[in-house]
Design a protein around this motif. Structure first.
Motif, short mmCIF file in Angstrom:
data_model
loop_
_atom_site.label_atom_id
_atom_site.label_comp_id
_atom_site.label_asym_id
_atom_site.label_seq_id
_atom_site.Cartn_x
_atom_site.Cartn_y
_atom_site.Cartn_z
N ILE A 47 31.66 126.99 0.18
CA ILE A 47 32.60 128.19 -0.07
C ILE A 47 33.76 128.24 0.84
O ILE A 47 34.86 128.33 0.59
N TYR A 48 33.22 128.25 2.15
CA TYR A 48 34.18 128.65 3.42
C TYR A 48 35.04 127.57 3.54
O TYR A 48 36.29 127.74 4.13
N SER A 49 34.87 126.19 3.33
CA SER A 49 35.68 125.12 3.31
C SER A 49 37.00 125.43 2.46
O SER A 49 38.09 124.73 2.95
N GLY A 50 36.88 125.91 1.32
CA GLY A 50 37.96 126.19 0.53
C GLY A 50 38.36 125.17 -0.36
O GLY A 50 39.35 124.95 -1.08
N SER A 51 37.69 123.90 0.00
CA SER A 51 38.00 122.55 -0.87
C SER A 51 37.79 122.72 -2.25
O SER A 51 36.72 123.35 -2.67
N VAL A 52 38.48 122.12 -3.22
CA VAL A 52 38.30 122.19 -4.59
C VAL A 52 37.13 121.38 -4.94
O VAL A 52 36.30 121.91 -5.68
N THR A 53 36.66 120.25 -4.09
CA THR A 53 35.55 119.54 -4.36
C THR A 53 34.42 119.98 -4.03
O THR A 53 33.37 120.24 -4.74
N GLU A 54 34.40 120.96 -2.74
CA GLU A 54 33.35 121.61 -2.52
C GLU A 54 33.09 122.74 -3.23
O GLU A 54 31.75 123.08 -3.64
#
Length: 119
Positions: A47-54
C-alpha cells in the motif's frame, strides 16, 4: 498441525510462505496469528509503495482473506478480525479510509468497518 488459514495463505500468497515454514511448529493459534501479522506487513508495504501493480496484489490478498473470512468458522473470523483487520485499522487515517476500503471485497469491508468501530 496446519490450519485452514495457513494452508490457504500458503497456496494463494507465496510471498508469505517463507515465514510459515518457521512457525508450523507453533501451536495453531500462535501460527495463525503470526501468519496473519505477516500478511498485514506485506499489505502495508505494498500500500505504501503506491504502485498500481502492488495495489492490485493487495486486492488479491484481500480476496484470499475474504474467502477465509466468509467460509471460516467463528474462530477463523475472530482471528482475521483481531490479527489482520485490527492491525490494518491501526494504520488508518481519515484520508486513507476510502482508499483502503476500495481494496477490500464488499463482504470484508463490513468486517473492517466493524473492527474500526470496536477499536
Amino acid at each position: 498441525m496446519k490450519t485452514k488459514i495457513i494452508n490457504t495463505i500458503r497456496q494463494w500468497t507465496p510471498e508469505a510462505a517463507d515465514p510459515i515454514a518457521k512457525i508450523e511448529h507453533e501451536e495453531d493459534t500462535v501460527a495463525n496469528d503470526l501468519i496473519l501479522n505477516r500478511l498485514v506487513d506485506i499489505c502495508l508495504q505494498k500500500i505504501y509503495s503506491g504502485s498500481v501493480t502492488e495495489m492490485e496484489r493487495v486486492q488479491e490478498i484481500a480476496k484470499v482473506v475474504n474467502l477465509l473470512y466468509q467460509e471460516g468458522n467463528q474462530y477463523t473470523r475472530n482471528a482475521i478480525e483481531n490479527e489482520f483487520l485490527t492491525a490494518l485499522s491501526f494504520e488508518e487515517s481519515p484520508g486513507s479510509l476510502k482508499k483502503h476500503l476500495e481494496l477490500f471485497p464488499v463482504e470484508l469491508r463490513k468486517g473492517y468497518i466493524k473492527t474500526i468501530l470496536e477499536n
